[in-house]
Write an enzyme that holds these catalytic residues in place. Sequence first.
Site, mmCIF file in Angstrom:
data_model
loop_
_atom_site.group_PDB
_atom_site.id
_atom_site.type_symbol
_atom_site.label_atom_id
_atom_site.label_comp_id
_atom_site.label_asym_id
_atom_site.label_seq_id
_atom_site.Cartn_x
_atom_site.Cartn_y
_atom_site.Cartn_z
ATOM 1 N N CYS A 267 -2.468 3.038 9.264
ATOM 2 C CA CYS A 267 -3.281 2.258 8.452
ATOM 3 C C CYS A 267 -4.350 1.831 9.480
ATOM 4 O O CYS A 267 -5.980 1.219 9.343
ATOM 5 C CB CYS A 267 -2.463 0.694 8.565
ATOM 6 S SG CYS A 267 -1.211 0.694 7.495
ATOM 7 N N HIS B 49 1.508 -2.003 0.419
ATOM 8 C CA HIS B 49 0.144 0.039 -0.016
ATOM 9 C C HIS B 49 0.887 0.987 0.226
ATOM 10 O O HIS B 49 2.020 1.605 0.500
ATOM 11 C CB HIS B 49 -1.116 0.047 1.358
ATOM 12 C CG HIS B 49 -2.231 -0.633 1.767
ATOM 13 N ND1 HIS B 49 -3.113 -1.248 2.350
ATOM 14 C CD2 HIS B 49 -2.971 -0.414 0.444
ATOM 15 C CE1 HIS B 49 -3.724 -1.957 1.882
ATOM 16 N NE2 HIS B 49 -4.614 -1.375 0.912
#
Length: 265
Positions: A260, A166
């Site tokens: 996150c 990511h």
Amino acid sequence: MQQSRFLMCPPDYFEVAYEINPWMSVERLVDRKRAEAQWRAYYELLSGPLDAQVELLAPAPGLPDLVFTANAGLVRERIFVRSHFRFKERRGEEAHFEKWFKSRGYRVKTLDLPFCFEGEGDALSMGEELYTGYHFRSDLEAHEQAAGILRSDYFALELCDKRFYHLDTCFAPIDSQSALVFFPAFESCSQMILWETVPDPIRVSEEEALRFACNAVVAGQNVVLPSGCPNVSKELEKRGYAVYALDFSEFIKAGGAAKCLVLKL
Ligand code: ARG
């Protein structure tokens, strides 16, 4: 200074129940108590001393990665562009996120299928610009649509190292000038874009990148990041930030850390 607002989800059902990134192994058990304590320390730091407003999403059984609210979607003002996950294991989260935002009066937008979009995990604002990461999780086409909805310019960056699957594992905008960057996680053209557009890139070493140094969160003049990243901490302090290094060991077992676990509202 404007108060930061974040969405978080308590880790009641957090575990590593499947493997969808190289960090996850169903053989390495999450210590539930530790995960709970780490999450709570982080929540209390943000909502207490760092003066952020933290909203909570109710945890749900069977959705162990729901704690990673960064992947819910992307928020700009009252618009919520909802994610569509690459892996079926996480698709059950989409309805939960959508419901939360609808019930709070956001305009919820979805993108055309089959394109995948994993929210702030792969789309981060820096000043007026949006930086997006594609390849492993999100699709370029999805970013084009999301940026169109938000009427934002964007720089699309191609990710090339599956450990940094990511964008928020290898890039962290700090303010309109500085960003933490682990350059080797990007294809060479994308590295060039970063060199040309980020006025003050803070180069992160592989050692600290692997400790999730780039998975950092800014709240006012404070930055929260995982412990074990002294060089990045020093660079941020030089630039006038107070650095809070916390232990995210249990969440790193699932491939996530500070960034996150929050979505910017
Ligand atoms: N286990 C989760 C996944 O692989 C971790 C998500 C981390 N989130 C993030 N924004 N990088 O999808």
